[in-house]
Design an enzyme around this catalytic site. Sequence first.
Site, PDB file in Angstrom:
ATOM      1  CB  THR A   1     -10.298 -37.799  23.393  1.00  0.00           C
ATOM      2  OG1 THR A   1     -10.187 -38.473  22.132  1.00  0.00           O
ATOM      3  CG2 THR A   1     -10.473 -36.297  23.170  1.00  0.00           C
TER       4      THR A   1
ATOM      5  N   GLY B   1       3.639 -28.072  21.941  1.00  0.00           N
ATOM      6  CA  GLY B   1       2.971 -26.924  22.552  1.00  0.00           C
ATOM      7  C   GLY B   1       1.467 -26.985  22.403  1.00  0.00           C
TER       8      GLY B   1
ATOM      9  NE  ARG C   1      -6.301 -38.588  11.649  1.00  0.00           N
ATOM     10  CZ  ARG C   1      -5.357 -38.821  10.741  1.00  0.00           C
ATOM     11  NH1 ARG C   1      -4.665 -39.934  10.784  1.00  0.00           N
ATOM     12  NH2 ARG C   1      -5.119 -37.959   9.772  1.00  0.00           N
TER      13      ARG C   1
ATOM     14  CG  ASN D   1       8.515 -24.638  27.526  1.00  0.00           C
ATOM     15  OD1 ASN D   1       8.677 -23.548  28.071  1.00  0.00           O
ATOM     16  ND2 ASN D   1       9.135 -24.970  26.411  1.00  0.00           N
TER      17      ASN D   1
ATOM     18  CG  HIS E   1     -17.355 -31.198  35.380  1.00  0.00           C
ATOM     19  ND1 HIS E   1     -17.357 -30.833  36.699  1.00  0.00           N
ATOM     20  CD2 HIS E   1     -16.216 -30.676  34.855  1.00  0.00           C
ATOM     21  CE1 HIS E   1     -16.288 -30.110  36.963  1.00  0.00           C
ATOM     22  NE2 HIS E   1     -15.584 -30.005  35.859  1.00  0.00           N
TER      23      HIS E   1
END
Length: 185
Positions: free
Chosen positions: A165, A142, A180, A84, A114
């Site tokens: 993550t 979204g 989670r 989208n 980084h």
Amino acid sequence: MGEQKERMLRGERYRDSDPELVAERLACQRLLDRFNATRAGEDALRGTILAELFGAIGPGSWVMPRLQCDYGHLVRIGANSFVNYDAILMDCAPIVIGDDVSIGPRAQLLTALHPMADHEARRQRWETAAPITIGDNTWLGGGVIVCAGVTIGADTVVGAGSVVTRDLPPRVFAAGNPCRVIRPL
């Protein structure tokens, strides 16, 4: 292929200021400028540009403008998938999006990393990248952010605004920051 690009593709520290990488990003930006300037109804033109930009895009897949990415050729999208508006596909490492995937507006797939503890390396602009894989029939709501190195299993749904993550297994609903698993699907 130059040393810095080889290092980037191997997931080692590299410098994105390397002339070869800068030239590739510039070529990508030119294609993105064309894609993002398309008008409503110019689906065939959009498809032609995406076929030139991406490493692969399967039949029946489509992407809405505004799209941003770094190199383009490291993105592979399977069949019948949808990306989208306002997606950011930071493809310093491969991004593989499976078949029948739906990605909501303003999603970000971010492969760049980084140095955290090596302050001098960060100051000198060294970076690394890790691939992202999105399994078949996955839905990212979204504003979802998927971080470097993450794999999301097939048939998984990620709630809007989540920050992923870590890897997510197949067939779950997951949400939150950090994301989670909420329940199996």
